[in-house]
Design an enzyme around this catalytic site. Structure first.
Site, PDB file in Angstrom:
ATOM      1  N   ARG A 101     -17.491  13.635  -6.434  1.00  0.00           N
ATOM      2  CA  ARG A 101     -16.385  13.643  -6.936  1.00  0.00           C
ATOM      3  C   ARG A 101     -17.151  13.255  -8.266  1.00  0.00           C
ATOM      4  NH1 ARG A 101     -10.051  11.844  -6.458  1.00  0.00           N
ATOM      5  NH2 ARG A 101      -9.927  13.778  -5.390  1.00  0.00           N
ATOM      6  N   HIS A 128     -10.772  21.690  -7.876  1.00  0.00           N
ATOM      7  CA  HIS A 128     -10.373  20.848  -6.794  1.00  0.00           C
ATOM      8  C   HIS A 128     -10.274  21.724  -5.493  1.00  0.00           C
ATOM      9  CE1 HIS A 128      -9.606  17.590  -4.502  1.00  0.00           C
ATOM     10  NE2 HIS A 128      -8.368  17.069  -5.104  1.00  0.00           N
ATOM     11  N   GLN A 131      -8.697  20.541  -2.087  1.00  0.00           N
ATOM     12  CA  GLN A 131      -7.249  20.612  -2.457  1.00  0.00           C
ATOM     13  C   GLN A 131      -6.594  21.909  -1.987  1.00  0.00           C
ATOM     14  OE1 GLN A 131      -5.406  17.681  -2.906  1.00  0.00           O
ATOM     15  NE2 GLN A 131      -3.755  19.052  -2.308  1.00  0.00           N
ATOM     16  N   ASP A 219       1.224  19.518 -10.740  1.00  0.00           N
ATOM     17  CA  ASP A 219       0.459  18.173 -10.835  1.00  0.00           C
ATOM     18  C   ASP A 219       0.703  17.402 -11.876  1.00  0.00           C
ATOM     19  OD1 ASP A 219      -1.774  16.503 -10.049  1.00  0.00           O
ATOM     20  OD2 ASP A 219      -3.217  17.896 -10.897  1.00  0.00           O
ATOM     21  N   CYS A 259      -0.494  18.106  -5.012  1.00  0.00           N
ATOM     22  CA  CYS A 259      -1.656  17.405  -4.493  1.00  0.00           C
ATOM     23  C   CYS A 259      -1.883  16.024  -4.403  1.00  0.00           C
ATOM     24  CB  CYS A 259      -3.033  17.867  -5.384  1.00  0.00           C
ATOM     25  SG  CYS A 259      -3.038  16.936  -7.192  1.00  0.00           S
ATOM     26  N   ARG A 287      -5.641  17.953   4.308  1.00  0.00           N
ATOM     27  CA  ARG A 287      -6.987  17.775   3.885  1.00  0.00           C
ATOM     28  C   ARG A 287      -8.091  17.323   5.096  1.00  0.00           C
ATOM     29  NH1 ARG A 287      -7.246  16.288  -1.490  1.00  0.00           N
ATOM     30  NH2 ARG A 287      -9.557  16.435  -1.003  1.00  0.00           N
TER      31      ARG A 287
END
Ligand code: CP
Ligand code: NVA
Length: 304
Positions: A101, A128, A131, A219, A259, A287
């Protein structure tokens, strides 16, 4: 066999992404209790904060019989300037896969290029992908396995999650409609690539984007690393807000996805994210399941 990386959903074929989700559904149902990661270690490099990604990958590795190492920038030499390439080469001598990340997507690509073990993108400024795999699993749980007839409305920033939804469209086959403020559109290269392979539409307003949609997703207005722009973004994103009135324009059975972490009262109203159409907790749970399936797919020689 050549090692595989997962930096973007489009690194997998359509068959592979659907098969990964099928395995995730089986894992969620408790139907695949094997421990294919026995004796294997996942190194997890985090240059940014994380709750879900860190914990779900660590638990995923553990539940599959393996082990995960959390490596924050503060603790490893990468944070003091050791080159990514050297980090990749050295970690490859110890571990079986690397989760990364970070900020610049080019860092994830460099890591993958120099590592001899699979590298997984746990979020960059560009994408991402883990996700959106989990999000697609949540969509399947509401609307069935075939996502080709699904309409996804993205409201807000054309950020890493939006880019991953776009990238995923070419593999899962859903239609995507985006309502982003001017100047906050998705990354050009992702958009251009997606447009040649998927049904992508830009809408003038959030209301137009959600009309008849199965999925309404959004988001935060300012992602990690964009803290200094928060005020400017707060002004630019006015109106890009998911409330119950907006949700009413979508299909009656439409679901809301985010997310997380979320800012209630900014991009989403509390009664949407905490309301009956919200699937954010299933999305977060997924996830774990998709990442277990992903780890098995990438470390397959031990799994089958
Ligand atoms: N959605 C997500 O990736 O959350 P974290 O930043 O907590 O990992
Ligand atoms: N777009 C957000 C996602 C967090 C999971 C960020 O990059 O901060």
């Amino acid at each position: 066999m050549a090692k595989r990386d997962f930096l973007a959903i489009s690194d997998f074929t359509a068959d592979e992404v659907y098969a990964t989700l099928e395995r995730a559904h089986r894992l969620k149902a408790g139907e695949d209790p094997r421990r294919p990661l026995a004796g294997k270690t996942l190194a997890m490099i985090f240059l940014k904060s994380s709750t879900r990604t860190r914990v779900s990958f660590e638990v995923a590795a553990l539940q599959l019989g393996g082990h995960a190492l959390f490596l924050s920038a503060r603790d490893i030499q990468l944070g003091r300037g050791e080159p990514i390439a050297d980090t990749a080469r050295v970690l490859s001598r110890y571990v079986d896969a690397i989760l990364f990340r970070g900020f610049d997507h080019a860092d994830a690509e460099a890591l993958a290029r120099h590592a001899s073990v699979p590298v997984i993108n746990g979020l960059t400024d560009l994408l991402h992908p883990c996700q959106v795999l989990a999000d697609c699993m949540a969509v399947q749980e509401s609307f069935g396995r075939d996502l080709s007839g699904i309409v996804v409305a993205w409201i807000g920033d054309g950020n890493n999650v939006a880019n991953a939804w776009l990238d995923g469209a070419s593999r899962f086959g859903y239609e995507i409609r985006l309502a982003c403020p001017e100047g906050y559109e998705p990354a050009r290269e992702i958009l251009e690539r997606a447009k040649t392979r998927a049904r992508v539409h830009f809408m003038r307003t959030p209301a137009e984007a959600v009309e008849g949609a199965h999925v309404v997703a959004t988001d935060v207005w300012a992602s990690m690393g964009q803290e200094a722009e928060a005020e400017k973004r707060r002004v630019a994103f006015q109106g890009h807000y998911v409330d119950t009135r907006l949700m009413e324009r979508a299909r009656p059975d439409a679901i809301f996805l985010h997310c997380l972490p979320a800012h209630r009262g900014e991009e989403v109203a509390p009664d949407v994210i905490d309301g009956p159409r919200s699937r954010v907790w299933d999305e977060a749970e997924n996830r774990l399941h998709v990442q277990k399936a992903l780890l098995i797919a990438l470390l397959k020689e031990n799994a089958d």
